[in-house]
Design a protein around this motif. Structure first.
Motif, PDB file in Angstrom:
ATOM      1  N   LEU A 336      50.174  28.298  29.292  1.00 16.53           N
ATOM      2  CA  LEU A 336      50.065  29.587  29.816  1.00 16.53           C
ATOM      3  C   LEU A 336      51.145  30.500  29.132  1.00 16.53           C
ATOM      4  CD1 LEU A 336      48.618  29.802  33.097  1.00 16.53           C
ATOM      5  CD2 LEU A 336      47.384  29.770  31.447  1.00 16.53           C
ATOM      6  N   GLY A 337      52.344  29.913  28.709  1.00 15.87           N
ATOM      7  CA  GLY A 337      53.573  30.307  27.940  1.00 15.87           C
ATOM      8  C   GLY A 337      53.355  31.370  26.919  1.00 15.87           C
ATOM      9  N   TYR A 338      52.179  31.608  26.507  1.00  9.88           N
ATOM     10  CA  TYR A 338      51.928  32.594  25.398  1.00  9.88           C
ATOM     11  C   TYR A 338      51.488  34.178  26.032  1.00  9.88           C
ATOM     12  CZ  TYR A 338      46.829  32.292  25.851  1.00  9.88           C
ATOM     13  OH  TYR A 338      45.338  32.468  26.454  1.00  9.88           O
ATOM     14  N   LEU A 339      51.225  34.198  27.294  1.00  6.04           N
ATOM     15  CA  LEU A 339      50.735  35.445  27.821  1.00  6.04           C
ATOM     16  C   LEU A 339      51.871  36.331  28.339  1.00  6.04           C
ATOM     17  CD1 LEU A 339      47.830  33.571  29.620  1.00  6.04           C
ATOM     18  CD2 LEU A 339      47.464  35.476  28.187  1.00  6.04           C
ATOM     19  N   ASP A 340      51.513  37.676  28.079  1.00  4.31           N
ATOM     20  CA  ASP A 340      52.426  38.474  28.713  1.00  4.31           C
ATOM     21  C   ASP A 340      52.429  38.802  30.139  1.00  4.31           C
ATOM     22  OD1 ASP A 340      53.643  39.287  26.070  1.00  4.31           O
ATOM     23  OD2 ASP A 340      51.735  40.556  25.570  1.00  4.31           O
ATOM     24  N   GLU A 341      51.120  38.753  30.365  1.00  2.00           N
ATOM     25  CA  GLU A 341      50.780  39.038  31.974  1.00  2.00           C
ATOM     26  C   GLU A 341      49.527  38.005  32.132  1.00  2.00           C
ATOM     27  OE1 GLU A 341      49.289  42.942  32.127  1.00  2.00           O
ATOM     28  OE2 GLU A 341      51.331  43.576  33.055  1.00  2.00           O
ATOM     29  N   ILE A 342      49.612  37.285  33.382  1.00  2.00           N
ATOM     30  CA  ILE A 342      48.543  36.460  33.628  1.00  2.00           C
ATOM     31  C   ILE A 342      47.862  36.922  34.991  1.00  2.00           C
ATOM     32  CG2 ILE A 342      48.127  33.976  33.978  1.00  2.00           C
ATOM     33  CD1 ILE A 342      51.086  33.339  33.299  1.00  2.00           C
ATOM     34  N   PRO A 343      46.571  37.246  34.985  1.00  2.00           N
ATOM     35  CA  PRO A 343      45.686  37.564  35.717  1.00  2.00           C
ATOM     36  C   PRO A 343      45.391  36.076  36.843  1.00  2.00           C
ATOM     37  CG  PRO A 343      44.744  38.358  33.819  1.00  2.00           C
ATOM     38  CD  PRO A 343      45.783  37.485  33.457  1.00  2.00           C
ATOM     39  N   VAL A 344      45.238  36.572  37.914  1.00  6.26           N
ATOM     40  CA  VAL A 344      45.166  35.533  38.831  1.00  6.26           C
ATOM     41  C   VAL A 344      43.863  36.127  39.888  1.00  6.26           C
ATOM     42  CG1 VAL A 344      45.613  34.074  40.715  1.00  6.26           C
ATOM     43  CG2 VAL A 344      47.227  34.548  38.951  1.00  6.26           C
ATOM     44  N   CYS A 345      42.767  35.296  40.137  1.00  4.76           N
ATOM     45  CA  CYS A 345      41.720  35.683  41.073  1.00  4.76           C
ATOM     46  C   CYS A 345      42.144  35.539  42.344  1.00  4.76           C
ATOM     47  CB  CYS A 345      40.491  35.110  40.583  1.00  4.76           C
ATOM     48  SG  CYS A 345      39.032  35.343  41.606  1.00  4.76           S
ATOM     49  N   THR A 346      42.062  36.517  43.194  1.00  8.02           N
ATOM     50  CA  THR A 346      42.422  36.388  44.612  1.00  8.02           C
ATOM     51  C   THR A 346      41.576  36.588  45.702  1.00  8.02           C
ATOM     52  OG1 THR A 346      43.375  38.445  44.599  1.00  8.02           O
ATOM     53  CG2 THR A 346      44.955  36.690  44.016  1.00  8.02           C
ATOM     54  N   GLY A 347      40.295  37.258  45.232  1.00  9.25           N
ATOM     55  CA  GLY A 347      39.340  37.398  46.331  1.00  9.25           C
ATOM     56  C   GLY A 347      37.926  37.638  45.243  1.00  9.25           C
ATOM     57  N   TYR A 348      37.027  37.513  46.143  1.00  8.83           N
ATOM     58  CA  TYR A 348      35.676  37.745  45.573  1.00  8.83           C
ATOM     59  C   TYR A 348      34.957  38.878  46.210  1.00  8.83           C
ATOM     60  CZ  TYR A 348      35.291  32.855  43.907  1.00  8.83           C
ATOM     61  OH  TYR A 348      35.527  31.621  43.371  1.00  8.83           O
ATOM     62  N   GLU A 349      34.720  39.937  45.320  1.00  8.28           N
ATOM     63  CA  GLU A 349      34.264  41.180  45.942  1.00  8.28           C
ATOM     64  C   GLU A 349      32.556  40.701  46.098  1.00  8.28           C
ATOM     65  OE1 GLU A 349      34.990  44.940  44.165  1.00  8.28           O
ATOM     66  OE2 GLU A 349      32.903  45.551  44.875  1.00  8.28           O
ATOM     67  N   ILE A 350      31.896  40.822  47.178  1.00 13.67           N
ATOM     68  CA  ILE A 350      30.239  40.442  47.302  1.00 13.67           C
ATOM     69  C   ILE A 350      29.831  41.612  48.038  1.00 13.67           C
ATOM     70  CG2 ILE A 350      28.561  38.939  48.156  1.00 13.67           C
ATOM     71  CD1 ILE A 350      30.909  36.538  48.037  1.00 13.67           C
ATOM     72  N   ASP A 351      28.976  42.457  47.480  1.00  7.26           N
ATOM     73  CA  ASP A 351      28.358  43.452  48.163  1.00  7.26           C
ATOM     74  C   ASP A 351      29.034  44.392  48.824  1.00  7.26           C
ATOM     75  OD1 ASP A 351      25.625  42.297  47.458  1.00  7.26           O
ATOM     76  OD2 ASP A 351      25.648  41.338  49.414  1.00  7.26           O
ATOM     77  N   GLY A 352      30.270  44.802  47.954  1.00  9.88           N
ATOM     78  CA  GLY A 352      31.314  45.787  48.119  1.00  9.88           C
ATOM     79  C   GLY A 352      32.198  45.171  49.261  1.00  9.88           C
TER      80      GLY A 352
END
Ligand code: GDP
Length: 433
Positions: A336-352
């Protein structure tokens, strides 16, 4: 002491490397589930190896490598793999095959391929290794157990009975040539002669080994999310991928498993179909795939390009929980050393609604990722051996993930080699003591 190395995600987390490292301290390494449908990649002094059936202790002369009763044993492939080792100058490993393991037959592979062809675009992404037909037969009680190879009267009767059943499917459903009982019998005889020197009572052997204080390592294949009960059914594998199953698939008491290393990769990848909430596409995915693992994220067994995604805290927390992680190993962080920013999934949105709980498949299909973005560290971290020497943003990434998981990250892997590992004290493991 019994330890297990298992996957907290969809497989391909880098378990092979961790098992290979831990195998050094082990007396016995055991495969307890799955078959030759997935593989570990191991890089060591002998070269680079993709192991599919052999346990990862085969590179150490002092290790007994056990194929447990829970495994789908493909005998020709096992011997092909042994030959590959010998050809690359690895000394012949010590091998023991459970007399209770069952055998993948050529017709399992044929039926797997027929079914994939029939399903076409609606397939489950099978590797056509015969694993699903094999386990179906095991539980339908028409599988061949290794011990049965040595009872000719039983084999003859059963080969005829199995052909009768299989031929209904082959002739009338898939429109193929029928099986001949004599051919099936000949195959079984051939297999008997191949495995005979290695067959033993694994459960008894392990019982004695535990009494003698030996170090035993259970080696899992794939990961939590491919478990037939707790994974993304039906896009799962056909045997349990959980550490708990190690007790069953090897034949030992569940309370003997004292350490469970749940391996999780610093980003996500998956093979085959199925919901993959944090999946990324296009150039973003291509770049991560190219840079990923050791030489790109392509299947060790199939060569298929893997689907790519950001780290998924929801799936991984669930993955660690079902494994019963005592230790989390975060792997492939160097990529991952090439990325300026690293997105991480911290939740799931299900039916709002946003949730941190990993849901059943129908809800998972509807889930959208909730992403948080962390700053990258923009440098090479391979070669670093001490946690404090990692760049601050890299440590923050690790600590962020650990907090979301709620399980202690005690090892961080920053390269494919055995020595590319950073041990880490975790506040969470101190709390758990
Ligand atoms: P497994 O089935 O869980 O063992 O996973 P794979 O065989 O797919 O292993 C993942 C790949 O990543 C292999 O090519 C490993 O050599 C490689 N690998 C393992 N750990 C690391 C790491 O920390 N960094 C890098 N760059 N590659 C790694």
């Amino acid at each position: 002491m019994v330890k297990a190395v298992v996957g907290a995600n969809w497989g391909d987390e880098g378990k092979g490397k961790i098992t290979d490292m831990l195998a050094k301290e082990a007396d016995i390494v055991i495969r307890f589930q799955g078959g030759a449908n997935a593989g570990h990649t191991i890089v060591n002094n002998y070269g680079k190896f993709a192991l599919h059936t052999l346990p990862s202790g085969v590179f150490y002369g002092h290790v007994t490598n056990v194929i447990g009763n829970g495994v789908a044993l493909n005998i020709p492939l096992l011997f092909k793999e042994i030959k590959e080792l010998i050809d690359k100058n690895v000394p012949m490993p010590k091998i023991m095959i459970s007399d209770r393991a069952q055998i993948v037959m050529p017709y399992h592979i044929l039926l797997d391929a027929c079914e994939e062809e029939r399903l076409g675009g609606k397939s489950f992404g099978s590797t056509k290794s015969g694993i699903a037909p094999f386990y179906s037969d095991k539980f339908a009680k028409i599988g061949f157990q290794v011990s049965e190879l040595f009872d000719d009267a039983l084999l003859t009767e059963k080969a005829a009975r199995v052909c009768e059943m299989k031929n209904v499917l082959l002739e009338h459903f898939y429109h193929r040539e029928p099986l001949q009982a004599k051919d099936v019998l000949a195959t079984l005889h051939e297999y008997r002669d191949m495995v005979a020197p290695y067959v033993g009572d694994v459960s008894d052997f392990l019982d004695q080994a535990i009494r003698d204080g030996k170090n035993i390592l259970l080696e899992g294949q794939l990961g939590t999310l491919k478990d037939p009960d707790h994974g993304i059914y039906p896009m799962v594998t056909s045997s349990s991928t959980l550490a708990a199953y190690g007790a069953i698939g090897a034949g030992l008491a569940p309370y003997e498993i004292r350490k469970i290393y749940a391996v999780t990769k610093a980003y996500s990848s998956a093979v085959g179909a199925g919901a993959f909430v944090s999946e990324i596409f296009g150039e973003e995915a291509d770049e991560l795939r190219r840079r990923g693992g050791d030489g790109g994220e392509y299947g060790a067994t199939t060569g298929r390009p893997r689907r790519m995604g950001w780290y998924d805290c929801v799936a991984s927390r669930y993955g660690c929980r079902l494994q019963g992680a005592t230790d989390v190993v975060l792997t492939v962080l160097d990529v991952l050393g090439y990325l300026d920013e690293i997105p991480v999934c911290t939740g799931y949105e299900i039916d709002g609604k946003v949730t941190q709980q990993f849901p059943v498949t129908a809800k998972l299909e509807k889930a959208k990722p909730v992403l948080e973005t962390l700053p990258g560290w923009k440098c090479e971290i391979r070669g670093i051996r001490k946690y404090e020497e990692l760049p601050e943003n890299c440590r923050k990434y690790i600590e962020f993930i650990e907090e979301k998981l709620g399980y202690p990250i005690t090892m961080v892997s920053n390269g494919p080699g055995r020595e590319d590992i950073i041990y880490r004290e975790s506040k969470l493991s101190l709390k758990n003591k």
